[in-house]
Design an enzyme around this catalytic site. Structure first.
Site, PDB file in Angstrom:
ATOM      1  N   GLU A 259       5.191  11.027  10.322  1.00  0.00           N
ATOM      2  CA  GLU A 259       5.868  10.776  11.363  1.00  0.00           C
ATOM      3  C   GLU A 259       5.654   9.167  11.824  1.00  0.00           C
ATOM      4  OE1 GLU A 259       4.755  14.590  10.964  1.00  0.00           O
ATOM      5  OE2 GLU A 259       3.485  12.909  10.837  1.00  0.00           O
TER       6      GLU A 259
ATOM      7  N   GLU B 277       0.912  -1.088   0.101  1.00  0.00           N
ATOM      8  CA  GLU B 277       0.056  -0.078   0.154  1.00  0.00           C
ATOM      9  C   GLU B 277       0.763   1.167  -0.087  1.00  0.00           C
ATOM     10  OE1 GLU B 277      -3.422   2.337   2.905  1.00  0.00           O
ATOM     11  OE2 GLU B 277      -2.654   0.209   3.344  1.00  0.00           O
TER      12      GLU B 277
END
Length: 386
Positions: free
Chosen positions: A370, A245
């Site tokens: 992050e 993905e």
């Protein structure tokens, strides 16, 4: 110089995809944006042209092409005309749901769903994010409880791509707990099932032609045979499939950046300021030089990543590196290209305007930048641990 990334088969396939995009996509982009949906006709046409299901087995109606470079061709051609919404929807079907079914689904599940996905008559979604659980999947509250031969599902999901129009949703739900930690499972939910509730169609900063929705499950029942993979092994299955993905998102980001540079090169070579073409101004040349170099270097890394995926050596850390770098690059490049368009870059009549809005979600979807850095950082730390 290294060998070309594509061979003659890919180049021949590109001609087919490019013709499809010219006839079925480009003329409809503005209407799709206004309708907040691509509709279903383009999906069926894509299936008929062999653009959907390219990696699904031939005996299930697909192209049987395991080589991910064919998917790369599709994403490049869609990016070239600014069809980010359609590319994203196709990726959910092709790189996520079809991949889960191919990898973890039973033969019966594959026979029931993959042929329709390949022909474009079945549009799918994946439902992980919740109002109180985004990147933190362990905070997920949606539950699936066994009751005889059924799963009874309750809960809600948000930010669901194609959630307002999909026919089948792959749902991540809590199916138990061990030592205070939730056990997740993946369950197929047809959207015609009693208890399936479509909520709001969400308004977004970008990707306006892609319907994104809230969905809910109210004592929804599906057979236990709708379980994909092993019960309680949802985290494992997600971990196994997330690298693809993220690679898909990274490649779309690269393609979008390359398209933005192409549009900007043409615009600055035609537009004049201070008596000369904008591209002849040193600042313009330097900015284009910087962005082109970054994009070219990124393509080299991603091409090697695609080849690693093809041969089975692409892992979660590489996926995180590809995803965070490429999506942040996409945003930098698109922003820089819009600046070189001046005031016209802010106008929707120029594709760079739409690309700017469409790019922003890329550093969030599929795991934030992050989170990607945390994955990479843990791998780096493990190398130096005793």
């Amino acid at each position: 110089m290294p060998q070309p990334f594509y061979d003659d088969d890919h180049n021949q396939y590109r001609a087919l995809v490019r013709e499809f995009v010219k006839r079925e996509v480009t003329p409809n982009l503005d209407r799709w944006e206004e309708d907040a949906s691509t509709g279903r006709d383009v999906w069926k046409s894509a299936g008929a042209h062999g653009i959907l299901g390219i990696r699904i087995a031939e005996d299930l109606g697909g192209g049987g092409m395991k080589d991910y470079r064919f998917r790369c061709v599709i994403q490049e051609e869609l990016a070239a005309v600014g069809a980010a919404s359609l590319a994203s929807g196709f990726s959910i079907n092709e790189d996520i749901v079809a991949s889960y079914l191919t990898t973890f689904g039973t033969a019966e599940q594959q026979k029931e769903w993959l042929p329709g996905m390949a022909e474009g008559s079945i549009v799918t979604s994946i439902a992980m994010s919740e109002p109180s659980a985004g990147s933190d999947l362990r905070a997920m509250k949606t539950s699936a409880v066994r009751d005889g031969d059924d799963w009874v599902i309750n809960g809600s999901k948000t930010f669901i791509t194609s959630g307002f129009s999909s026919d089948l949703v792959l749902v991540a739900a809590r199916t138990g707990e061990v030592d205070g930690r939730p056990r997740l499972s993946l369950i197929l939910v047809p959207t015609t099932t009693d208890g399936f509730v479509r909520g709001r169609k969400l308004r977004k900063l970008g990707l306006h032609a892609q319907d994104t929705a809230e969905i809910a499950f109210d004592n929804l029942r599906v057979p236990t045979s709708n379980l994909v993979g092993e019960e309680g092994r949802g985290f494992h299955h997600l971990t196994a499939q997330l690298p693809l993905e993220r690679l898909s998102i990274a490649w779309r980001a690269l393609c979008a950046a390359e398209a933005a540079l192409e549009w900007t090169g043409r615009y600055t070579s035609e537009r004049k300021a201070f008596g000369q073409r904008i591209i002849d101004l040193q600042n313009t040349r330097f900015r284009l030089a910087e962005m082109t170099t970054e994009v070219d270097i990124t393509r080299t890394f991603l091409e090697q990543s695609i080849l690693a995926y093809n041969d089975g050596t692409f892992d979660a850390t590489l996926g995180a590196k590809a995803k965070w770098w490429s999506t942040e690059l996409q945003n930098r490049v698109v922003n820089g290209c819009l600046q070189l368009h001046g005031g016209y870059g802010y106008m929707d009549e120029y594709p760079i305007s739409r690309a700017y809005a469409d790019a922003r979600v890329q550093t969030i979807v599929g795991g934030t930048t992050e989170i990607m850095k945390e994955i990479i950082g843990r791998d780096v730390a493990a190398r130096f641990s005793s």
